[in-house]
Design an enzyme around this catalytic site. Structure first.
Site, mmCIF file in Angstrom:
data_model
loop_
_atom_site.group_PDB
_atom_site.id
_atom_site.type_symbol
_atom_site.label_atom_id
_atom_site.label_comp_id
_atom_site.label_asym_id
_atom_site.label_seq_id
_atom_site.Cartn_x
_atom_site.Cartn_y
_atom_site.Cartn_z
ATOM 1 N N THR A 37 0.815 -1.214 0.000
ATOM 2 C CA THR A 37 0.000 0.000 0.000
ATOM 3 C C THR A 37 0.847 1.261 0.000
ATOM 4 O O THR A 37 0.471 2.269 -0.591
ATOM 5 C CB THR A 37 -0.944 0.008 1.221
ATOM 6 O OG1 THR A 37 -1.807 -1.119 1.147
ATOM 7 C CG2 THR A 37 -1.789 1.272 1.259
ATOM 8 N N TYR A 51 -7.963 0.910 -3.687
ATOM 9 C CA TYR A 51 -6.816 1.406 -4.455
ATOM 10 C C TYR A 51 -6.066 0.212 -5.017
ATOM 11 O O TYR A 51 -6.384 -0.941 -4.703
ATOM 12 C CB TYR A 51 -5.874 2.229 -3.555
ATOM 13 C CG TYR A 51 -5.455 1.476 -2.324
ATOM 14 C CD1 TYR A 51 -4.358 0.616 -2.326
ATOM 15 C CD2 TYR A 51 -6.180 1.597 -1.133
ATOM 16 C CE1 TYR A 51 -3.997 -0.100 -1.209
ATOM 17 C CE2 TYR A 51 -5.819 0.884 -0.002
ATOM 18 C CZ TYR A 51 -4.727 0.045 -0.048
ATOM 19 O OH TYR A 51 -4.374 -0.666 1.072
ATOM 20 N N SER A 84 1.637 -7.754 -0.532
ATOM 21 C CA SER A 84 2.315 -8.666 0.385
ATOM 22 C C SER A 84 1.571 -9.973 0.611
ATOM 23 O O SER A 84 2.177 -10.961 1.036
ATOM 24 C CB SER A 84 2.581 -7.981 1.728
ATOM 25 O OG SER A 84 1.393 -7.751 2.443
ATOM 26 N N THR A 117 1.175 -4.365 4.239
ATOM 27 C CA THR A 117 0.887 -4.630 5.650
ATOM 28 C C THR A 117 0.299 -6.015 5.917
ATOM 29 O O THR A 117 0.343 -6.494 7.050
ATOM 30 C CB THR A 117 -0.076 -3.573 6.216
ATOM 31 O OG1 THR A 117 -1.294 -3.572 5.454
ATOM 32 C CG2 THR A 117 0.551 -2.187 6.168
ATOM 33 N N ASP A 118 -0.240 -6.682 4.894
ATOM 34 C CA ASP A 118 -0.928 -7.948 5.144
ATOM 35 C C ASP A 118 -0.011 -9.018 5.719
ATOM 36 O O ASP A 118 -0.422 -9.802 6.584
ATOM 37 C CB ASP A 118 -1.588 -8.460 3.857
ATOM 38 C CG ASP A 118 -2.894 -7.750 3.572
ATOM 39 O OD1 ASP A 118 -3.293 -6.887 4.372
ATOM 40 O OD2 ASP A 118 -3.515 -8.053 2.528
ATOM 41 N N LYS A 190 -0.675 -7.176 12.760
ATOM 42 C CA LYS A 190 -1.739 -6.330 12.214
ATOM 43 C C LYS A 190 -3.039 -6.731 12.897
ATOM 44 O O LYS A 190 -3.526 -7.842 12.727
ATOM 45 C CB LYS A 190 -1.839 -6.512 10.699
ATOM 46 C CG LYS A 190 -2.833 -5.560 10.034
ATOM 47 C CD LYS A 190 -2.797 -5.724 8.518
ATOM 48 C CE LYS A 190 -3.763 -4.743 7.847
ATOM 49 N NZ LYS A 190 -3.718 -4.859 6.376
ATOM 50 N N GLU A 310 -4.962 -27.401 27.786
ATOM 51 C CA GLU A 310 -6.129 -27.901 27.051
ATOM 52 C C GLU A 310 -5.898 -29.303 26.503
ATOM 53 O O GLU A 310 -6.842 -30.069 26.308
ATOM 54 C CB GLU A 310 -6.470 -26.946 25.903
ATOM 55 C CG GLU A 310 -7.063 -25.618 26.343
ATOM 56 C CD GLU A 310 -8.455 -25.752 26.902
ATOM 57 O OE1 GLU A 310 -9.120 -26.771 26.624
ATOM 58 O OE2 GLU A 310 -8.872 -24.839 27.639
#
Length: 353
Positions: A37, A51, A84, A117-118, A190, A310
């Site tokens: 981006t 975009y 990304s 950013t992904d 993120k 667990e």
């Protein structure tokens, strides 16, 4: 007495010397661009969420922030030009080897990587695990393209260069500079889309950048970079590791389908404390018996997975991801399993890194 002309020559020479000395005082920072981006463009100024990413080349990114020249001598390289989410293991290896080569150069003081950013957090953690250097490596992206009103990329890039050129950032591992914060590449994730405060760590940032100055509040304690047993210069492949998502009514066959692809490990992104549904447990046990490593992670945004809580991990010979989210657990397992080791060694790696 100097003539007016001679006086001008002397003054010009002194000015040139002063400018040269000033330039010599600046750190040398290389910006490696990979797309995302921060290199994106929208149809208009109001398009902050819709975009096309990976459109603007690195030279135009640098020119768009002339203030960079005030804090560092900057040059750029276009390594990739992709969104990304399309990063692969091959991209990680190529990028890591280039950064390692640059870090060995005496004329490079710090490195900035512009990134979508992904998967920025995954790349940051990979570099944190594998690049042997104390020089600052700083990843940066943006949540809005440069064409949008209130675009965040320019200030993020400026701050990243400030951090990368700072002596006080050395030895702190791979860093992420976003939204005025400095986060550890290991910890940060993120946590939201659309908004500019997208990146956060549950343990808090390492520091902040305010008006071109770093302010530090804590330091990383996990092994990283120069103190890592993994070395990008000796790494030519990553182990095949996949993620299985846990949820209500999950199908037991999901893990089996992935295992048939020949993976070396499966990260189970469980609910809560890395919980595994009763019908999935025997499938994972069967895969472990065949040599596939099983790592219990959790897809909740914070906390950490407790061993033998667990599930009886000792009994099943499973590994827990501690506080790493599933995508970072995949990165660590892929790096660790690229060299020989059993489940006990893999668990040690998850505790130490």
């Amino acid at each position: 007495m100097f003539s007016p002309f001679s006086r001008k020559l002397v003054l010009a020479g002194l000015t040139a010397l002063a400018l040269g000395a000033h330039a010599a005082d600046k750190p040398n920072v290389v910006i490696l661009a990979t797309g995302g981006t921060i290199a994106g463009a929208g149809a208009g100024t109001v398009n902050s969420a819709s975009y096309q990413s990976a459109k603007v080349p690195v030279d135009k990114l640098i020119v768009s922030v002339p203030e960079l020249g005030n804090v560092a001598s900057v040059r750029g390289e276009q390594v990739f030009q992709i969104a990304s989410e399309s990063f692969t293991n091959a991209h990680l290896l190529q990028l890591g080897k280039r950064i390692s080569a640059l870090a060995k150069q005496k004329d490079v003081d710090g490195i900035v990587v512009t990134h979508g950013t992904d998967t920025l957090e995954e790349t940051a953690f990979f570099l944190n695990l594998t690049v042997h250097t104390d020089k600052p490596i700083v990843l940066v992206g943006s949540m809005r393209p440069g064409t949008a009103m209130s675009a965040d990329g320019s200030l993020n890039l400026y701050n990243a260069v400030v951090v990368a050129g700072s002596a006080d950032a050395q030895g702190k591992g791979v860093l992420v500079a976003m939204n005025d914060q400095i986060d550890a590449g290991r910890d940060v994730s993120k946590s939201i889309n659309i908004k500019t405060n997208a990146f956060a760590s549950q343990w808090g940032p390492l520091g902040m950048v305010v008006e071109g100055r770093n302010y530090w509040f804590r330091a990383p304690v996990k092994r990283h970079t120069s103190n890592s047993e993994f070395d990008i210069d000796k790494l030519d492949r990553l182990a095949e590791v996949e993620i299985v998502y846990g949820y209500g009514n999950v199908a037991a066959a999901n893990a089996q389908v992935l295992a048939e692809r020949g993976v070396q490990a499966i990260i189970h992104a469980g609910t809560g404390n890395g919980s595994v549904a009763d019908r999935v447990v025997p499938v994972l046990q069967g895969l472990r018996a065949k040599g596939v490593q099983i790592v219990r992670a959790a897809h909740v945004p914070a906390g950490f997975v407790l061993r033998n809580a667990e599930q009886p991990d000792d009994k099943y010979d499973w590994v827990v991801a501690h506080d790493l989210n599933p995508q970072k657990a995949r990165i660590l397992a892929a790096v660790a399993l690229s060299q020989p080791g059993d489940s006990k060694n893999l668990q040690r790696v998850f505790w130490e890194y």
